[in-house]
Scaffold this motif. Structure first.
Motif, PDB file in Angstrom:
ATOM      1  N   ASN A  20       0.826  -1.214   0.000  1.00 34.12           N
ATOM      2  CA  ASN A  20       0.000   0.000   0.000  1.00 34.12           C
ATOM      3  C   ASN A  20       0.859   1.262   0.000  1.00 34.12           C
ATOM      4  N   LYS A  21       1.879   1.300   0.840  1.00 36.63           N
ATOM      5  CA  LYS A  21       2.770   2.466   0.915  1.00 36.63           C
ATOM      6  C   LYS A  21       3.524   2.640  -0.398  1.00 36.63           C
ATOM      7  N   THR A  22       4.024   1.554  -0.957  1.00 40.53           N
ATOM      8  CA  THR A  22       4.770   1.607  -2.213  1.00 40.53           C
ATOM      9  C   THR A  22       3.890   2.148  -3.336  1.00 40.53           C
ATOM     10  N   CYS A  26       4.626   5.709  -5.344  1.00 40.10           N
ATOM     11  CA  CYS A  26       4.847   5.680  -6.792  1.00 40.10           C
ATOM     12  C   CYS A  26       3.806   6.531  -7.518  1.00 40.10           C
ATOM     13  N   LYS A  27       2.577   6.496  -7.052  1.00 39.61           N
ATOM     14  CA  LYS A  27       1.478   7.247  -7.677  1.00 39.61           C
ATOM     15  C   LYS A  27       1.727   8.764  -7.592  1.00 39.61           C
ATOM     16  N   LYS A  28       2.470   9.213  -6.590  1.00 32.58           N
ATOM     17  CA  LYS A  28       2.789  10.640  -6.452  1.00 32.58           C
ATOM     18  C   LYS A  28       3.700  11.124  -7.582  1.00 32.58           C
ATOM     19  N   TYR A  29       4.537  10.239  -8.098  1.00 30.82           N
ATOM     20  CA  TYR A  29       5.553  10.644  -9.060  1.00 30.82           C
ATOM     21  C   TYR A  29       5.292  10.181 -10.490  1.00 30.82           C
ATOM     22  N   LEU A  30       4.559   9.071 -10.639  1.00 34.43           N
ATOM     23  CA  LEU A  30       4.417   8.441 -11.949  1.00 34.43           C
ATOM     24  C   LEU A  30       2.974   8.041 -12.224  1.00 34.43           C
ATOM     25  N   TYR A  52      14.269   7.722  -2.028  1.00 34.85           N
ATOM     26  CA  TYR A  52      14.353   7.991  -0.587  1.00 34.85           C
ATOM     27  C   TYR A  52      13.060   7.572   0.119  1.00 34.85           C
ATOM     28  N   GLU A  53      11.928   7.945  -0.455  1.00 42.56           N
ATOM     29  CA  GLU A  53      10.634   7.609   0.154  1.00 42.56           C
ATOM     30  C   GLU A  53      10.395   6.097   0.155  1.00 42.56           C
TER      31      GLU A  53
END
Length: 92
Positions: A20-22, A26-30, A52-53
């Protein structure tokens, strides 16, 4: 830079939280294109932030993240061999 990111999170006891965290990071950037696959234009500083995240959650001994880099999307030929999910099909 154009990238494709894929990840494989172990489905053990803590795996769902990591998954869930991953996904959210990833959704924030891509752009999410399929299950554990993301793609899009991203700068080197953004890649460093993404890494980093993700490193806060990815368990290096059992999880995997792969980042494929290309100078530009035009240098990458994509072929869809089956179902092509239309990300706009849920708009009213």
């Amino acid at each position: 830079m154009y990238v494709i990111l894929v990840y494989d999170i172990c489905g053990d006891e803590g795996g769902q939280r990591v998954l869930n965290k991953t996904f959210k990071i990833c959704k924030k950037y891509l752009n999410h294109i399929q299950n554990s696959v993301f793609e899009g234009e991203i700068s080197e500083p953004q890649i460093l932030n993404l890494k980093y995240e993700l490193n806060k959650y990815i368990r290096k001994d059992i999880d995997s993240v792969i980042l494929f880099k290309s100078r530009n999307e035009r240098w990458l030929k994509k072929e869809f061999w089956a179902n092509v999910e239309d990300k706009t099909d849920n708009f009213l």
